[in-house]
Design a protein around this motif. Structure first.
Motif, PDB file in Angstrom:
ATOM      1  N   MET A  69     -40.088 -65.791  22.458  1.00  0.00           N
ATOM      2  CA  MET A  69     -41.089 -66.825  22.270  1.00  0.00           C
ATOM      3  C   MET A  69     -42.494 -66.225  22.250  1.00  0.00           C
ATOM      4  SD  MET A  69     -41.772 -70.373  24.364  1.00  0.00           S
ATOM      5  CE  MET A  69     -42.506 -69.565  25.791  1.00  0.00           C
ATOM      6  N   GLN A  70     -42.787 -65.315  23.192  1.00  0.00           N
ATOM      7  CA  GLN A  70     -44.102 -64.673  23.227  1.00  0.00           C
ATOM      8  C   GLN A  70     -44.380 -63.952  21.909  1.00  0.00           C
ATOM      9  OE1 GLN A  70     -46.488 -64.087  25.899  1.00  0.00           O
ATOM     10  NE2 GLN A  70     -45.542 -65.670  27.130  1.00  0.00           N
ATOM     11  N   GLY A  71     -43.397 -63.214  21.439  1.00  0.00           N
ATOM     12  CA  GLY A  71     -43.586 -62.431  20.222  1.00  0.00           C
ATOM     13  C   GLY A  71     -43.792 -63.284  18.991  1.00  0.00           C
ATOM     14  N   LEU A  72     -42.949 -64.304  18.805  1.00  0.00           N
ATOM     15  CA  LEU A  72     -43.055 -65.126  17.597  1.00  0.00           C
ATOM     16  C   LEU A  72     -44.281 -66.021  17.615  1.00  0.00           C
ATOM     17  CD1 LEU A  72     -39.380 -66.192  16.765  1.00  0.00           C
ATOM     18  CD2 LEU A  72     -40.787 -64.418  15.719  1.00  0.00           C
ATOM     19  N   LEU A  73     -44.634 -66.552  18.785  1.00  0.00           N
ATOM     20  CA  LEU A  73     -45.821 -67.398  18.858  1.00  0.00           C
ATOM     21  C   LEU A  73     -47.077 -66.619  18.478  1.00  0.00           C
ATOM     22  CD1 LEU A  73     -45.289 -69.637  22.031  1.00  0.00           C
ATOM     23  CD2 LEU A  73     -45.349 -70.366  19.638  1.00  0.00           C
ATOM     24  N   LEU A  74     -47.155 -65.371  18.935  1.00  0.00           N
ATOM     25  CA  LEU A  74     -48.316 -64.553  18.587  1.00  0.00           C
ATOM     26  C   LEU A  74     -48.250 -64.087  17.135  1.00  0.00           C
ATOM     27  CD1 LEU A  74     -49.017 -62.312  21.720  1.00  0.00           C
ATOM     28  CD2 LEU A  74     -50.536 -64.007  20.700  1.00  0.00           C
ATOM     29  N   LEU A  75     -47.078 -63.599  16.738  1.00  0.00           N
ATOM     30  CA  LEU A  75     -46.956 -63.018  15.401  1.00  0.00           C
ATOM     31  C   LEU A  75     -47.135 -64.066  14.313  1.00  0.00           C
ATOM     32  CD1 LEU A  75     -46.398 -60.281  14.047  1.00  0.00           C
ATOM     33  CD2 LEU A  75     -43.988 -60.918  13.961  1.00  0.00           C
ATOM     34  N   ILE A  76     -46.458 -65.209  14.469  1.00  0.00           N
ATOM     35  CA  ILE A  76     -46.537 -66.262  13.452  1.00  0.00           C
ATOM     36  C   ILE A  76     -47.716 -67.188  13.714  1.00  0.00           C
ATOM     37  CG2 ILE A  76     -45.343 -68.235  12.431  1.00  0.00           C
ATOM     38  CD1 ILE A  76     -42.706 -66.834  13.010  1.00  0.00           C
ATOM     39  N   GLY A  77     -47.830 -67.644  14.976  1.00  0.00           N
ATOM     40  CA  GLY A  77     -48.866 -68.608  15.303  1.00  0.00           C
ATOM     41  C   GLY A  77     -50.271 -68.072  15.143  1.00  0.00           C
ATOM     42  N   PHE A  78     -50.506 -66.822  15.548  1.00  0.00           N
ATOM     43  CA  PHE A  78     -51.831 -66.243  15.431  1.00  0.00           C
ATOM     44  C   PHE A  78     -51.963 -65.388  14.169  1.00  0.00           C
ATOM     45  CE2 PHE A  78     -54.531 -66.466  19.433  1.00  0.00           C
ATOM     46  CZ  PHE A  78     -53.999 -67.682  19.818  1.00  0.00           C
ATOM     47  N   GLY A  79     -51.159 -64.336  14.111  1.00  0.00           N
ATOM     48  CA  GLY A  79     -51.268 -63.429  12.972  1.00  0.00           C
ATOM     49  C   GLY A  79     -51.014 -64.119  11.651  1.00  0.00           C
ATOM     50  N   GLY A  80     -49.972 -64.946  11.605  1.00  0.00           N
ATOM     51  CA  GLY A  80     -49.645 -65.647  10.368  1.00  0.00           C
ATOM     52  C   GLY A  80     -50.745 -66.600   9.943  1.00  0.00           C
TER      53      GLY A  80
END
Length: 348
Positions: A69-80
């Motif tokens: 969850m930490q990884g995807l939220l940052l990768l998709i939610g922020f970076g994306g």
């Protein structure tokens, strides 16, 4: 590449659009995490999924689910979201986030070194901020902030239980690599850039984005150290003109902390080392660290800064291109490459 939003969109509107994209991308990431938990961790209902995230220590898959969850939220939610904003404005990613490219590998090493060398000096700020006392009228806020701080520490302590080398590698990816990419794309690549446009000063852009960077972590008894870190990352980006530079520094900050924790858990640092301690290091170490950090920042400024090209007065007249009042030599013409000998002139 043509976007559906103007690249000259007012900075406030661009920031609001970024916020909307973050919310949408975070919802997508949360949905993907739920699907992954159903597929790989045996979750069979929404209630089980929420219970897994609320009390991960009660599940054999709790650590993996939280890391995912930490990884995807940052990768998709922020970076994306940051990448989507650049695309929406029709600007290539390389041009939007790294207008000055390529960069020397030495620049990345120097940026990482600035952060590592600053750690002893930062311990003084950490100690001071951890003992901060709020005024009486802010008592309720202080209680809430202390609760958030405790929750964050408990979560960090749980996620940094490195029972295997595999967990260490996952943590380096999720806690060091992903935030270095995603948070820098958002806070330096978009927020700082838009605030700089808005206020007409890169100093304002650096410090305002650093304030937002620190505030979003909701750890107010670590607010000042993170604010200073955000400012350092901001200046590295402003001077270098390439997002890879603050990314390297951000990665170094998180990776060193993880490796120190891993070494402590393996007994390599001795029983006296406390990773949760907020005590400052001895003042000679802090002083030396501060001096070296300032010296490295000065070096970074000299290495990174884009040379300012003097503005020269050019006027196109009947005699040709007049440069600071001087007409070009006879037989020269103005082309797309500048002033060149005219075809057939004696100088060709």
């Amino acid at each position: 590449m043509k976007g559906f939003v103007s690249s000259r969109l007012h900075p406030l509107l661009a920031l609001l659009l970024l916020l909307a994209l973050i919310i949408g991308a975070a919802c997508l990431a949360y949905f993907l995490v739920a699907l992954a938990c159903i597929a790989f961790f045996g979750v069979r209902s929404t209630q089980e999924f929420e219970a897994l995230l609320r009390n991960p220590q009660l599940s054999a898959h709790g650590w993996s689910a939280l890391m995912l969850m930490q990884g995807l939220l940052l990768l998709i939610g922020f970076g994306g979201a940051a990448l989507a904003l650049a695309s929406a404005q029709g600007v290539p990613w390389s041009e939007y986030f790294a207008p000055r490219r390529p960069v020397s590998g030495w620049w990345l090493v120097l940026a990482a070194l600035v952060i590592v060398v600053s750690l002893p000096a930062m311990s003084g700020l950490i100690a001071w901020n951890a003992d901060a006392q709020f005024p009486t009228f802010m008592h309720k806020f202080e209680v809430w902030a202390r609760e958030k701080e405790t929750q964050a520490q408990d979560l960090t302590r749980y996620l940094t239980q490195f029972t295997s080398t595999g967990r260490l590698l996952v943590a380096l990816l999720v806690v060091a690599v992903v935030p270095a990419i995603s948070e820098e794309l958002v806070f330096r690549g978009v927020v700082q850039k838009q605030l700089t446009r808005w206020f007409g000063s890169y100093h304002a852009g650096v410090w305002l984005s650093a304030i937002l960077f620190s505030a979003i972590h909701t750890q107010f008894f670590g607010f000042v150290p993170r604010l200073v870190l955000g400012a350092v990352l901001g200046y590295l980006f402003a001077w270098s003109g390439n997002i890879l530079v603050p990314m390297a520094a951000h990665f170094a900050q998180n990776a060193v902390q993880i490796l120190l924790l891993y070494a402590q858990q393996r007994g390599a640092l001795g029983a006296s080392y406390d990773p949760d301690s907020t005590e400052a290091l001895p003042w000679p170490w802090m002083l030396l660290s501060a001096v070296l950090t300032l010296g490295l920042l000065r070096l970074a400024y000299q290495q990174f800064r884009v040379p300012v090209v003097p503005v020269v007065s050019h006027t196109l007249t009947g005699a040709g291109l007049v440069v600071e009042g001087q007409a070009p030599p006879v037989g020269h013409t103005l082309t797309g490459h500048g002033v060149e000998p005219a075809p057939g002139s004696p100088t060709t």
